[in-house]
Design an enzyme around this catalytic site. Sequence first.
Site, mmCIF file in Angstrom:
data_model
loop_
_atom_site.group_PDB
_atom_site.id
_atom_site.type_symbol
_atom_site.label_atom_id
_atom_site.label_comp_id
_atom_site.label_asym_id
_atom_site.label_seq_id
_atom_site.Cartn_x
_atom_site.Cartn_y
_atom_site.Cartn_z
ATOM 1 N N GLN A 644 0.772 -1.345 0.072
ATOM 2 C CA GLN A 644 -0.084 0.025 0.031
ATOM 3 C C GLN A 644 0.937 1.292 0.005
ATOM 4 O OE1 GLN A 644 -2.815 -0.501 3.369
ATOM 5 N NE2 GLN A 644 -4.072 -1.722 2.059
ATOM 6 N N HIS A 645 1.994 1.124 0.394
ATOM 7 C CA HIS A 645 2.988 2.311 0.488
ATOM 8 C C HIS A 645 4.312 2.150 0.057
ATOM 9 C CE1 HIS A 645 5.571 5.239 2.980
ATOM 10 N NE2 HIS A 645 4.290 6.107 2.882
ATOM 11 N N PHE A 646 4.379 2.488 -1.496
ATOM 12 C CA PHE A 646 3.628 3.082 -2.443
ATOM 13 C C PHE A 646 3.555 1.942 -3.591
ATOM 14 C CE2 PHE A 646 5.879 6.686 -0.397
ATOM 15 C CZ PHE A 646 4.773 7.347 0.030
ATOM 16 N N VAL A 651 7.870 0.779 0.257
ATOM 17 C CA VAL A 651 8.826 1.292 1.517
ATOM 18 C C VAL A 651 8.015 1.005 2.700
ATOM 19 C CG1 VAL A 651 8.162 3.430 0.997
ATOM 20 C CG2 VAL A 651 10.403 2.781 2.140
#
Length: 757
Positions: A644-646, A651
Site C-alpha cells: 500500500q505504500h507505495f 517502502v
Amino acid sequence: MTGPGATDELGFDGVPFADLYGESAVVPPDGNGSSTAPSSHPPTPTELARRMARQVQRAHASVLEAHRAISARQAFLAGAGTSPGPRYDPGVWTRLGGPFAVLRAGAARLPDAAAPGVYEVNWRGRVPAEPTALHARLAGTGACDPRCLVLDGDRRLVASIVRSAPDPPERESARRRVPGIPAEFRPLARTAVHRLSARGLDALAAGDITGVFGAAFDQGGLEPETLPERWPARLLEDIVIEPGGGLYGQGLLVASTGAARETGPVWPRLVAAATEALRVYAFHQGLHLCLPGARVVPSADRPMRIEVLDPAATDASAWRFTVEVTGLGLVPRPYVTADCEVTAAGLTVARLRDIGVTVRERPGADVMPHPGRLSCRRSAAGGRVVLDELHIAWMAEGDQQEAFAAYGARPTATPTRPRLPRGDFRMVDRCTRAEAGPAPDRTGSRLTAEYDVPAAPWYCREAGAAGVPPLALLEMALQPLGLLGGLSGVTWEYPDQDFVCRNLDGRATLLREVDLRAMTVCQDVVLRSSATLPGAVIQRCDFELSTGGEVFCAGEATHAYLTAEVLEAQQGLDGGGYVAPWLERRPESPAGALRLDLRDDTRLGTGRLALLEDVIVVPGGGDHGAGYVWCDKPVRADDWFFGQHFPHDPVLPGSIGVQMLFQAVQACAVHTGIVDQLPNPRFALAVGEELRWSYRGQVLRHHRRVRGEAHLREVRREHDRLLVLADGSVWRDDLRIYQVDNIALTVRSGAGREAAR
C-alpha cells in the site's frame, strides 16, 4: 402505442405543492416504503429552493427520456425490415436495459440455451445506449462448445457467449482465497439506509437518490446532463445491504424477485437481476458521485460464469439472490465484482461467478482533473471540489501522465513516481482548494483537502484507542504534502529518473483531545520554502488538521523529491557508521532486565498494528535512568504496508516506525509497573506536547530487521493521569535511520470509561 418501440410507459407528472412543502413524501427517508409523518414546520427558503431545484432536474430528465424514446421509435420505424440481422424490441430494451437485450439475443441463438448448463460471458465492447440492431451468430468449433458472438448495428463486437461443461465438484468447491486482512473500502457518502423495498428501488431508478439514501448523496444544482442516467425498470422486489459483510469483507447483498414469467432461456434475466443488485450497491457506496452522467455498465475486464442447475425450478417460484461482493474500488473506474447464488423454493438453482459492473461517465465527458474546471463531486461543506476521490485514486495507482496532463504531467521512463498510498492506508479523499505559488520555487502554494474517517477505522480498532494513534495523525498530516507536490508540478521533474518522495523531518502537536470516528478531517497545507539541488527538490510545509472548523493538530514537515541515485546515497543519521543502541553498550545484561515475547499482547496492538515481537524492558535503565525498552522484529516481504505504500515503490512508512516506538514505550510502562496504580490503563497521545522526528533512510523488502529503542525521560503524575515522556531511535539492520523525540503518552484509568471500539 403498443408493440416494438412503444413509449406508453413514459409519462410526466406534475408536482403538487404538498410535495414541495414536505407534506407528502414521494420516498420516505429510510427508503423502505414505510409512511413518513408530515413535517409540522414549513421548510426554510433554502430547503424549499433545493426541493424545487430537484423537481426541476427530475422533470428535465423525464423530458430527455421521452425525447430519447421518441427518437428510438422513429429509428425503429425507419429501419424496420431493412436490417440484415435480428432487431431487438426497443420497448423491452428501454425497460430492462441494453445488457439484458444483448444476452437475450445471444441466448436465442445458442442451441439448448433453456437447458441446464454453464455459460461464460465476455463483454468485448461498449453496450449501445440506445435500441439498435443486434446481430447474433454462432462461431464455435461445434455443438459441444458453441460460441455466440453478439454485434451491434455497426457490426462491432459487444459480447461473446460460450456454452461449456460444468466444473467438476472439486473445482466448484474451491473458492477464491479469502484475504487475512480484507480491504476496507471507504464509501464516498455515508447512509444509514441498508434495506430497500420496491418503492425505494423505483425511486432510485427514477433518479431520486438523495431521497432514498440521504443528504450526503445530494447533487442538487448540477446540470441535468451531469446527473446519473435513469435506470432500467427494476426486477428486484427488495434488497438488504450489509456493507463490509460477507466472506471477503467487501459487502453482502440479499435480494429477491417475484416469480419469473419469462419465455425462453432464463439465465439472461438472472444476470440482469444480479447486476441490478450490484448497481444498487454501487450507488449505495456513492461510486457515482465523481462521474458526470454516471451510468452502470458490465465490466469488461474478466469473464463472468453462469451455471444454471434447474431451469424448471427457476420458472416456478420467486428467486432469492445471495451476493458476495468480492471486489470494490475506484481505478480505472469505480467497480463492483461479486459471486452470487440463486435459490428458489429453498433450492440452489443457479450460481454466478465473477459478475461485475463498472460505473462510467456519460460518453464524451472528460473526468480527468483540470486546473480550470471543478469536479461534479461535492465537498463535506457542499462546494464542488478540485480533485475528487477518483482523481486521488489515480494519484495512487493510475497512469498519472494521462490523468494529470493538465497539471504538467509528462511521460516518464518508469512507473516509479511520487504517489499517494493506496487502499486502507490512503488518508486523503478530496482536494477542495489548490493555489500555486509563483515560479520558480512555487513558495506560497496552498492546498486544502478532506479525509472522511470511517465510523470504526482500522487504525483505531487495532491500536485499541478511541483517539487518533500516532500513525494516523502523521499520515493525515503528511499525505496532503505529496498531493501538493503533484499539483504544483514538482513530481513531474526528472522524467527520466526513478523519482520518489520521502519525508525527512517534521514536528506535530496535538492541540486537543479528539475522537475522529465518522468525522471529516480538513487538511490545510502551505508551502513555505523550496530548494532545488542536483537530483533533489527539498520543500518545507506547514500543516493544520481540523474538524468542524477547529484545529486539533498543527506542525511542519520537510519533504524531499529524490532521484534513485540520491536516495541510495542516504547514510542514515550517523554518517553511515554503526552507533550501537544503549543495551549493546552495556558490559553485561542490566539488572532487572525482562525479555518479553509480545506477539499476542493485544493491549499494545492487533492485526496490522501488532508491531512488537521480541522486547526487552529495563526498569530504571536508559540514558535518563527512568526506564528503557528495546524491540526487534524481522522485515517480511509480505508485510502489509509494502502493498500500500507505495505502488511501484514499496517502502516501510516512517509512521510505522513511530507507532512502533510509541507501543514500545507503552509496553515499558505496562511491564515495569509504572501504571500499576491505574486500573485498566488507557493510553493516548498527550495534548500540547510537540512530537519531533527525523528520517534518514528507508526500509525495503530485502532488508532483514527493524529494531528500536526508547529512553523514558520522565514520568509525571498530573491529577488523574500519568504523563510519560521518552525519546527513541529506529535501526534498519545496523544503520540508525529514524530519530523520534518527545514521545508523549497520557495514561488514564479505563475503569468505568467507554472502551475503544
